[in-house]
Scaffold this active site. Structure first.
Site, PDB file in Angstrom:
ATOM      1  N   CYS A 110       1.109   7.119  23.131  1.00  0.00           N
ATOM      2  CA  CYS A 110       1.537   6.156  23.594  1.00  0.00           C
ATOM      3  C   CYS A 110       2.701   4.858  22.513  1.00  0.00           C
ATOM      4  O   CYS A 110       3.497   4.779  23.383  1.00  0.00           O
ATOM      5  CB  CYS A 110       1.342   6.168  25.377  1.00  0.00           C
ATOM      6  SG  CYS A 110       2.828   7.266  26.390  1.00  0.00           S
ATOM      7  N   ASN A 166      -8.265   4.235   8.336  1.00  0.00           N
ATOM      8  CA  ASN A 166      -8.264   2.684   8.658  1.00  0.00           C
ATOM      9  C   ASN A 166      -8.504   2.837  10.104  1.00  0.00           C
ATOM     10  O   ASN A 166      -8.281   1.793  11.222  1.00  0.00           O
ATOM     11  CB  ASN A 166      -6.578   2.892   8.357  1.00  0.00           C
ATOM     12  CG  ASN A 166      -5.801   3.642   8.929  1.00  0.00           C
ATOM     13  OD1 ASN A 166      -5.779   5.068   7.914  1.00  0.00           O
ATOM     14  ND2 ASN A 166      -4.724   4.326   9.384  1.00  0.00           N
ATOM     15  N   GLY A 201       0.700  -1.031   0.016  1.00  0.00           N
ATOM     16  CA  GLY A 201      -0.240  -0.073   0.322  1.00  0.00           C
ATOM     17  C   GLY A 201       0.871   1.144  -0.193  1.00  0.00           C
ATOM     18  O   GLY A 201       0.760   2.767  -0.126  1.00  0.00           O
ATOM     19  N   THR A 202       2.470   1.512   0.938  1.00  0.00           N
ATOM     20  CA  THR A 202       2.758   2.593   0.270  1.00  0.00           C
ATOM     21  C   THR A 202       3.502   2.997  -0.006  1.00  0.00           C
ATOM     22  O   THR A 202       3.295   4.042  -0.560  1.00  0.00           O
ATOM     23  CB  THR A 202       3.495   2.079   1.659  1.00  0.00           C
ATOM     24  OG1 THR A 202       3.206   2.423   3.464  1.00  0.00           O
ATOM     25  CG2 THR A 202       4.935   3.352   1.953  1.00  0.00           C
ATOM     26  N   THR A 228      12.333  -7.029 -10.708  1.00  0.00           N
ATOM     27  CA  THR A 228      11.520  -8.500 -10.781  1.00  0.00           C
ATOM     28  C   THR A 228      10.466  -8.482  -9.572  1.00  0.00           C
ATOM     29  O   THR A 228      10.195  -8.212  -8.002  1.00  0.00           O
ATOM     30  CB  THR A 228      12.333  -9.782 -11.432  1.00  0.00           C
ATOM     31  OG1 THR A 228      13.527  -9.178 -10.941  1.00  0.00           O
ATOM     32  CG2 THR A 228      11.676 -11.031 -10.649  1.00  0.00           C
TER      33      THR A 228
END
Lengths: 125, 393
Positions: free
Chosen positions: B325, B151, B71-72, B237
């Protein structure tokens, strides 16, 4: 990121947790916007911390360092207690992940604040 | 103690049929799909079969499907590639404040190179207003990038409406469909998308593989340079086993269709109803109706998210948080912030996202553990103590 077994132990079973009725000194540090708040209560006799309790809102590291610092200060002379640094608390917990070191500062600051509260109440400052 | 995995928006367990497909490829089909001899040809055939499956799901031609590393990478090629290819036409991009960092950070990188970026606000449910998109369009706008489903909170955006707008103005339209691919309809013509990103590991496929749909005729430049693979838009590839596994995963999602989504929705709502009944001072994040079936994001006031996650982990329950956190950045969720949730509340956000392995029994176990966890943490939360005092005062 993973916490040490000692951190998890203090997180799971925090020592000296709860509010103290009639404390001699109270340290309140942190703020809700950062997500960490700690209140440390101390009982002092003959310049020695005879009891300590805490209440903390925060992450695992914040709760564990709160618990650990209450263990470390009990029985300490006030001047000796003031020498307890955040890295000493972290070390006693078997270390903290680097991005969590700031949580241990909270414990150090709460301790200093509680002692200075006690001293100013007694007119010792 | 059985594990209850409720973080399917982060990643999903690879399903057995996909493991089988992957193993088959790793064992016997090692060829480079760009080569001419039989071993390479076999790999090519398998890869193209996966491409056909994707084309079927997207309602496009197989040549329009580019396999990537995830996705990135798809988001980066879409944003950087489309922006740069249209540089002469203009330098304005429209996106939203709630995009994944895989879109936000390429936009920030482009700002440093001289682009202007409009980050649209969202309402309290995390929804973008198409009228805001319309108002933000200038003569220099060349790219609109808006996610299909979020998300963190699961809110589903009015993509088709925005797609129409973009088409009428001849502006390239990208949607990050990483959370919706395989779950919602992602027909690119219905959505009006010129570019669409998807990822394998969100739908029980392997990690390290994704796709970018590129509508024929869309101006786009590569961000990496090398061989001719994937129409030179993604040289190198191909990850053939990964692509085949992704194809199998997508095929199975498509076969299950809306039935599985309906099942997840029931589980999610059972959990939310249970939480509301058992835990005071909670708030739902995300749209009440237009939301991914498997996503439940809840704020537990007066506690901090990471401490909930660690405690749930003790009960074998895996969930995620919007708390600062839990991230290395120590910043509270940008999505919740955009929805107007103040930081002191977003620290107490917990995201539970369902998947195919979850059952009603899981929900009931969470409803056993979670109220106790929250109660324990509140019992020594100084702000909860202050709140209770105010109540009695």
């Amino acid at each position: 990121m993973a916490y040490s077994e000692k951190v998890m132990d203090h997180f799971r079973n925090p020592r000296n947790v709860g509010e103290m009725t009639d404390p001699d000194g109270v340290g309140k540090v942190g703020n809700p916007v950062c997500g960490d708040i700690m209140e440390l209560y101390i009982k002092v006799k003959d310049d020695t911390i005879v009891d300590a309790k805490f209440q903390t809102l925060g992450c695992g590291a914040a709760i564990a360092t709160s618990s650990m610092v209450t263990e470390m200060v009990k029985g300490q002379k006030l001047d000796d207690a003031l020498k307890i640094s955040n890295s000493m608390v972290a070390e006693a917990l078997g270390g903290l992940p680097s991005q969590k070191m700031h949580c241990s500062v909270l414990a150090e600051e709460a301790l200093q604040s509680a002692i200075s509260d006690y001293r100013s109440k007694k007119g010792l400052k | 103690m059985g594990r209850i995995y409720l973080d399917n928006n982060a990643t999903t367990p690879v399903r057995p049929e996909v493991v089988e497909a992957l193993a088959g490829m790793l064992k016997g089909c090692y060829g480079n799909p760009s080569t001419l001899y039989c071993v390479g040809h076999e790999a090519h055939v398998e890869m193209e079969r996966a491409r056909d499956i994707m084309a079927g799901i997207l309602g496009c031609n197989r040549e329009e499907v580019i396999f990537t590393s995830g996705g990135t990478e798809s988001d980066n090629i879409a944003v950087l590639g489309a922006a740069r290819a249209n540089r002469k036409k203009g330098n304005h991009i429209i996106t939203t404040k709630i995009e994944h960092h895989a879109v936000l950070n390429p936009c920030k990188a482009l700002e440093k190179e001289g682009w202007q970026v409009t980050y649209l606000p969202v309402d309290e449910y995390g929804m973008v207003n198409p009228a805001d998109v319309e108002r933000s369009i200038t003569s220099g706008t060349t790219l609109i990038s808006i996610m299909h489903a979020n998300n963190e909170v699961g809110t589903i955006q009015p993509i088709a409406e925005i797609g129409k707008m973009a088409k009428a103005r001849k502006i390239t339209f990208h949607t990050d469909a990483v959370q919706s691919f395989g779950k919602l309809s992602v027909n690119v013509n219905e959505l009006g998308a010129d570019l669409l990103s998807a990822s394998s590991h969100k739908i029980y496929g392997p990690k390290g593989v994704g796709l970018l749909y590129v509508r024929k005729g869309t101006k786009i430049l590569p961000i990496m340079f090398g061989g001719h693979q994937e129409r030179s838009l993604r040289p190198g590839t191909e990850n053939v086993p990964g692509i085949v596994g992704f194809g199998r995963a997508a095929e199975l999602m498509a076969a299950e269709g809306p039935a599985e989504e309906a099942r997840l929705l029931k589980l999610r709502d059972r959990l939310w109803e249970g939480i509301k009944a058992k835990v005071p001072h909670v708030k739902l994040n995300g749209h009440p109706a237009m939301r991914l079936a498997g996503t439940l994001n809840v704020i537990f006031e007066y506690v901090e998210g990471e401490s909930i996650i660690l405690s749930l982990d003790e009960h074998g329950i895996c969930a995620a948080s919007g708390s600062a956190c839990t991230s290395d950045a120590l910043e509270p969720s940008h999505v919740l912030a955009a929805m107007g949730v103040p930081p002191e509340k977003s620290h107490g956000a917990l995201r539970m996202s369902f998947g195919r392995e979850n059952t009603e029994e899981d929900v009931d176990k969470v409803l056993e553990a979670l109220p106790k966890v929250v109660e324990k943490l509140r019992s020594f939360s100084p702000i909860y103590k202050d709140f209770l005092r105010q109540q009695t005062a």
